[in-house]
Design a protein around this motif. Structure first.
Motif, PDB file in Angstrom:
ATOM      1  N   UNK A  12       0.843  -1.219   0.000  1.00 23.88           N
ATOM      2  CA  UNK A  12       0.000   0.000   0.000  1.00 23.88           C
ATOM      3  C   UNK A  12       0.865   1.250   0.000  1.00 23.88           C
ATOM      4  N   UNK A  13       1.954   1.211   0.799  1.00 22.08           N
ATOM      5  CA  UNK A  13       2.835   2.391   0.905  1.00 22.08           C
ATOM      6  C   UNK A  13       3.469   2.700  -0.453  1.00 22.08           C
ATOM      7  N   UNK A  14       3.897   1.638  -1.147  1.00 18.92           N
ATOM      8  CA  UNK A  14       4.520   1.841  -2.465  1.00 18.92           C
ATOM      9  C   UNK A  14       3.507   2.407  -3.455  1.00 18.92           C
ATOM     10  N   UNK A  15       2.293   1.870  -3.420  1.00 21.12           N
ATOM     11  CA  UNK A  15       1.238   2.402  -4.304  1.00 21.12           C
ATOM     12  C   UNK A  15       0.998   3.881  -4.006  1.00 21.12           C
ATOM     13  N   UNK A  16       0.917   4.188  -2.723  1.00 15.61           N
ATOM     14  CA  UNK A  16       0.652   5.564  -2.303  1.00 15.61           C
ATOM     15  C   UNK A  16       1.731   6.507  -2.840  1.00 15.61           C
ATOM     16  N   UNK A  17       2.996   6.117  -2.668  1.00 14.57           N
ATOM     17  CA  UNK A  17       4.114   6.958  -3.138  1.00 14.57           C
ATOM     18  C   UNK A  17       4.037   7.191  -4.636  1.00 14.57           C
ATOM     19  N   UNK A  18       3.796   6.107  -5.390  1.00 16.39           N
ATOM     20  CA  UNK A  18       3.807   6.228  -6.852  1.00 16.39           C
ATOM     21  C   UNK A  18       2.609   7.021  -7.358  1.00 16.39           C
ATOM     22  N   UNK A  19       1.433   6.762  -6.780  1.00 18.45           N
ATOM     23  CA  UNK A  19       0.236   7.480  -7.232  1.00 18.45           C
ATOM     24  C   UNK A  19       0.300   8.947  -6.832  1.00 18.45           C
ATOM     25  N   UNK A  20       0.888   9.208  -5.664  1.00 14.93           N
ATOM     26  CA  UNK A  20       1.025  10.599  -5.209  1.00 14.93           C
ATOM     27  C   UNK A  20       1.914  11.366  -6.182  1.00 14.93           C
ATOM     28  N   UNK A  21       2.937  10.692  -6.677  1.00 13.53           N
ATOM     29  CA  UNK A  21       3.858  11.317  -7.632  1.00 13.53           C
ATOM     30  C   UNK A  21       3.213  11.554  -8.982  1.00 13.53           C
ATOM     31  N   UNK A  22       2.367  10.597  -9.408  1.00 11.01           N
ATOM     32  CA  UNK A  22       1.885  10.665 -10.793  1.00 11.01           C
ATOM     33  C   UNK A  22       0.593  11.463 -10.952  1.00 11.01           C
ATOM     34  N   UNK A  81      -7.848   6.002  -3.682  1.00 10.52           N
ATOM     35  CA  UNK A  81      -7.465   5.380  -4.955  1.00 10.52           C
ATOM     36  C   UNK A  81      -6.695   4.076  -4.716  1.00 10.52           C
ATOM     37  N   UNK A  82      -5.812   4.087  -3.702  1.00  4.68           N
ATOM     38  CA  UNK A  82      -5.061   2.875  -3.343  1.00  4.68           C
ATOM     39  C   UNK A  82      -6.032   1.760  -2.960  1.00  4.68           C
ATOM     40  N   UNK A  83      -7.051   2.117  -2.150  1.00  5.39           N
ATOM     41  CA  UNK A  83      -8.031   1.111  -1.714  1.00  5.39           C
ATOM     42  C   UNK A  83      -8.819   0.553  -2.912  1.00  5.39           C
ATOM     43  N   UNK A  93      -4.705 -10.073   0.618  1.00  2.86           N
ATOM     44  CA  UNK A  93      -3.748  -9.979   1.736  1.00  2.86           C
ATOM     45  C   UNK A  93      -3.224  -8.552   1.921  1.00  2.86           C
ATOM     46  N   UNK A  94      -3.870  -7.586   1.237  1.00  2.00           N
ATOM     47  CA  UNK A  94      -3.518  -6.181   1.452  1.00  2.00           C
ATOM     48  C   UNK A  94      -2.289  -5.709   0.692  1.00  2.00           C
ATOM     49  N   UNK A  95      -1.764  -6.541  -0.194  1.00  3.06           N
ATOM     50  CA  UNK A  95      -0.630  -6.145  -1.041  1.00  3.06           C
ATOM     51  C   UNK A  95      -0.701  -6.958  -2.331  1.00  3.06           C
ATOM     52  N   UNK A 107      -5.084  -2.340 -19.379  1.00  3.77           N
ATOM     53  CA  UNK A 107      -4.808  -0.947 -18.984  1.00  3.77           C
ATOM     54  C   UNK A 107      -4.135  -0.876 -17.613  1.00  3.77           C
ATOM     55  N   UNK A 108      -4.284  -1.946 -16.812  1.00  2.24           N
ATOM     56  CA  UNK A 108      -3.688  -1.949 -15.473  1.00  2.24           C
ATOM     57  C   UNK A 108      -2.189  -2.238 -15.503  1.00  2.24           C
ATOM     58  N   UNK A 109      -1.641  -2.513 -16.681  1.00  2.00           N
ATOM     59  CA  UNK A 109      -0.203  -2.778 -16.811  1.00  2.00           C
ATOM     60  C   UNK A 109       0.610  -1.643 -16.180  1.00  2.00           C
ATOM     61  N   UNK A 110       0.200  -0.407 -16.448  1.00  2.00           N
ATOM     62  CA  UNK A 110       0.912   0.747 -15.892  1.00  2.00           C
ATOM     63  C   UNK A 110       0.043   1.453 -14.849  1.00  2.00           C
ATOM     64  N   UNK A 111      -0.557   0.656 -13.965  1.00  2.00           N
ATOM     65  CA  UNK A 111      -1.496   1.194 -12.975  1.00  2.00           C
ATOM     66  C   UNK A 111      -0.864   2.235 -12.058  1.00  2.00           C
ATOM     67  N   UNK A 112       0.437   2.135 -11.805  1.00  2.00           N
ATOM     68  CA  UNK A 112       1.055   3.011 -10.806  1.00  2.00           C
ATOM     69  C   UNK A 112       2.009   4.045 -11.403  1.00  2.00           C
TER      70      UNK A 112
END
Length: 212
Positions: A123-133, A150-152, A163-165, A180-185
């Motif tokens: 979740x933390x990694x998703x958050x960082x990448x989505x926050x950036x993009x 969005x992460x959820x 399992x939350x990841x 389309x989810x290939x580059x989801x983050x």
């Protein structure tokens, strides 16, 4: 590099690289040495593109702007982790970057998104990448909340074993259902337009490729 050595390098890389033919490999080798600005490997020191030079190519040629993603793409190319993309890493990296199969691209993208290399996208990694993009909306009181939502949503869609990841299996299953989810983050592959422009330019005459 003398012609004989170049010929040998071209042959070796063509044999080991399934997505480019001999002419294309030759063009990419020439482009590599043009970019490095050094045509000889002197005193046994490996000539290559360092992080800044490589990021500059990603930015100028492929329109990438996200620092974190560019850094991860560099690491994806730099297989031996020596801080430099050498000529064979350049060819093999571009082979997947430009023409990889869906399987190869999934593996590559997952490695880009798995920031700490533990085999999961947390979740933390998703958050960082989505926050950036994502572009920040000035009207939002707390933009981080929107990203957490969005992460959820993303987890709900992609986390098949709940399992939350995301494991590679989760990611692969989600991408096979919806490519389309290939580059989801974040965008870590070239878009079709820049991809076509790059190939049209490089596989014509590499000496004309002076725009970088």
């Amino acid at each position: 590099m003398n012609r004989k050595k170049l010929q040998k390098l071209t042959d070796t890389l063509t044999k080991n690289c399934k997505h480019f033919n001999k002419f294309e490999v030759n063009c990419l080798i020439n482009l590599f040495y043009n970019l490095v600005g050094e045509v000889t490997e002197w005193q046994g020191i490996t000539i290559g593109l360092d992080r800044n030079a490589f990021r500059n190519i990603l930015h100028m040629t492929f329109g990438m702007t996200d620092d974190m993603i560019m850094d991860r793409v560099f690491r994806g190319f730099d297989k031996d982790n020596d801080g430099c993309v050498n000529v064979s890493e350049w060819i093999y990296g571009l082979s997947i970057f430009l023409r990889g199969t869906l399987e190869e691209k999934m593996k590559y993208c997952f490695e880009v998104f798995d920031l700490n290399g533990d085999g999961f996208i947390s979740k933390e990694e998703m958050f960082h990448m989505l926050k950036n993009s994502l572009l920040k909306q000035p009207s939002e009181e707390d933009p981080d909340e929107g990203i957490k939502d969005l992460v959820e949503i993303t987890l709900k869609k992609m986390d098949h074993d709940h399992d939350g990841k995301l494991s590679f299996t989760d990611y692969e299953q989600a991408v096979r259902e919806e490519t389309l989810l290939l580059e989801a983050f974040g965008p870590c592959l070239p878009d079709p337009k820049t991809h076509m422009e790059f190939e049209a330019q490089v596989f014509k005459d590499p000496n004309e490729f002076n725009d970088i």
